[in-house]
Design an enzyme around this catalytic site. Structure first.
Site, PDB file in Angstrom:
ATOM      1  N   ARG A  94      33.275  29.196  26.368  1.00 12.07           N
ATOM      2  CA  ARG A  94      33.739  27.923  26.957  1.00 12.07           C
ATOM      3  C   ARG A  94      32.529  27.065  27.323  1.00 12.07           C
ATOM      4  O   ARG A  94      31.711  27.482  28.156  1.00 12.07           O
ATOM      5  CB  ARG A  94      34.566  28.202  28.207  1.00 12.07           C
ATOM      6  CG  ARG A  94      35.138  26.948  28.889  1.00 12.07           C
ATOM      7  CD  ARG A  94      35.873  27.355  30.173  1.00 12.07           C
ATOM      8  NE  ARG A  94      36.907  28.335  29.904  1.00 12.07           N
ATOM      9  CZ  ARG A  94      37.493  29.070  30.861  1.00 12.07           C
ATOM     10  NH1 ARG A  94      37.134  28.927  32.126  1.00 12.07           N
ATOM     11  NH2 ARG A  94      38.427  29.941  30.540  1.00 12.07           N
ATOM     12  N   HIS A 139      32.692  32.491  31.052  1.00 11.44           N
ATOM     13  CA  HIS A 139      32.984  32.184  29.648  1.00 11.44           C
ATOM     14  C   HIS A 139      31.826  31.440  28.987  1.00 11.44           C
ATOM     15  O   HIS A 139      31.601  31.580  27.781  1.00 11.44           O
ATOM     16  CB  HIS A 139      34.235  31.307  29.553  1.00 11.44           C
ATOM     17  CG  HIS A 139      35.522  32.064  29.706  1.00 11.44           C
ATOM     18  ND1 HIS A 139      36.156  32.681  28.657  1.00 11.44           N
ATOM     19  CD2 HIS A 139      36.299  32.287  30.794  1.00 11.44           C
ATOM     20  CE1 HIS A 139      37.278  33.242  29.080  1.00 11.44           C
ATOM     21  NE2 HIS A 139      37.387  33.020  30.388  1.00 11.44           N
ATOM     22  N   ASP A 146      39.629  35.683  27.106  1.00  8.18           N
ATOM     23  CA  ASP A 146      40.970  35.698  27.688  1.00  8.18           C
ATOM     24  C   ASP A 146      41.936  36.067  26.573  1.00  8.18           C
ATOM     25  O   ASP A 146      41.955  35.414  25.519  1.00  8.18           O
ATOM     26  CB  ASP A 146      41.346  34.327  28.242  1.00  8.18           C
ATOM     27  CG  ASP A 146      40.521  33.926  29.457  1.00  8.18           C
ATOM     28  OD1 ASP A 146      39.908  34.806  30.081  1.00  8.18           O
ATOM     29  OD2 ASP A 146      40.495  32.722  29.775  1.00  8.18           O
ATOM     30  N   GLU A 204      42.780  38.123  37.357  1.00  5.83           N
ATOM     31  CA  GLU A 204      43.385  37.578  36.136  1.00  5.83           C
ATOM     32  C   GLU A 204      43.584  38.712  35.130  1.00  5.83           C
ATOM     33  O   GLU A 204      42.593  39.232  34.578  1.00  5.83           O
ATOM     34  CB  GLU A 204      42.506  36.479  35.529  1.00  5.83           C
ATOM     35  CG  GLU A 204      42.342  35.262  36.433  1.00  5.83           C
ATOM     36  CD  GLU A 204      41.375  34.225  35.889  1.00  5.83           C
ATOM     37  OE1 GLU A 204      41.312  33.132  36.468  1.00  5.83           O
ATOM     38  OE2 GLU A 204      40.678  34.517  34.878  1.00  5.83           O
ATOM     39  N   HIS A 207      41.608  38.393  31.606  1.00  8.64           N
ATOM     40  CA  HIS A 207      40.196  38.022  31.598  1.00  8.64           C
ATOM     41  C   HIS A 207      39.293  39.265  31.558  1.00  8.64           C
ATOM     42  O   HIS A 207      39.349  40.096  32.463  1.00  8.64           O
ATOM     43  CB  HIS A 207      39.924  37.201  32.855  1.00  8.64           C
ATOM     44  CG  HIS A 207      38.509  36.754  33.047  1.00  8.64           C
ATOM     45  ND1 HIS A 207      38.145  35.418  33.091  1.00  8.64           N
ATOM     46  CD2 HIS A 207      37.355  37.439  33.249  1.00  8.64           C
ATOM     47  CE1 HIS A 207      36.851  35.317  33.315  1.00  8.64           C
ATOM     48  NE2 HIS A 207      36.351  36.534  33.413  1.00  8.64           N
TER      49      HIS A 207
END
Length: 225
Positions: A94, A139, A146, A204, A207
């Site tokens: 990301r 990320h 994810d 999460e 993740h």
């Protein structure tokens, strides 16, 4: 003839530039090149995400990871397929630009278009304090992914008890708000990922980060394209 030659040179130059623009930094790879049969649902390249529109720097719905993380995930995929399942990827590398977009969105209190689906029980003003939005993301180091699990035969996702990117304690690993079946599905994901060198993020279920990530202190900002 000269016109045709000139046109060909332009096309060759354009293709060369395009290829150069899409060249990844050393140590990174497109996940589909490593795992052709993995499924992609790159949410931030579209509008099915918590800000409700494509996120800055996600120019194409592709998944990028460090080569080390992709290799580990390839082994995990092999283990999972032996049990009749396959991974579906929601996000991988990301860019920091995308993280900055999240920050900008979080600072606009009136924009609550996606609240009912992604954070119905959390006030938007509390997203920073509660850790759902941060100024840096693992990320961006390139070794976090994810993901969820789908059935190979049906293509359907296993029921994990909450949707991807749902901001709430039902998304935590230790939640008591899910069924026995949902917990078993999460446990399958966790077992396969831990076995292959990834560590879970407690809040999460989707993740995971490579334990021995190659760039633990570097936050990259090249586009997803």
């Amino acid at each position: 003839m000269k016109s045709l030659t000139y046109l060909l040179l332009i096309l060759i130059s354009f293709n060369f530039v395009t290829a150069q623009d899409k060249k990844l930094p050393e140590g990174f790879i497109y996940l589909k090149e490593k795992i052709p049969d993995i499924k992609l649902d790159i949410r931030y390249a579209g509008s099915n995400n918590f800000i409700g529109k494509p996120v800055n720097a996600y120019q194409k719905p592709v998944a990028i990871l460090t080569e080390a993380a992709a290799t580990a995930l390839q082994k995990a995929q092999k283990d999972l397929m032996a049990e009749g399942y396959c991974f579906k990827i929601f996000d991988a590398y990301r860019p920091q630009t995308a993280v900055n977009h999240f920050i900008e969105w979080a600072r606009i209190p009136a924009d609550t278009l996606t609240k009912q689906k992604f954070y119905p029980n959390v006030a938007k003003k509390d997203l920073f304090q509660l850790g759902y939005i941060a100024t840096k993301s693992g990320h961006s180091r390139g070794s976090t992914v994810d993901l969820t699990i789908i059935n190979i035969q049906t293509g359907e996702e296993l029921d994990m008890g909450s949707g991807y990117d749902f901001f709430g304690d039902i998304s935590h690993h230790n939640t008591n708000k899910i069924t026995k079946e949902q917990r078993a599905n999460r446990s399958l994901l966790k077992r396969i990922m831990i076995k292959n060198g990834f560590r879970p993020y407690p809040e999460e279920w989707w993740h995971y980060t490579l334990r021995n990530e190659p760039y633990p202190e570097t936050y990259f900002d090249f586009p997803v394209q």
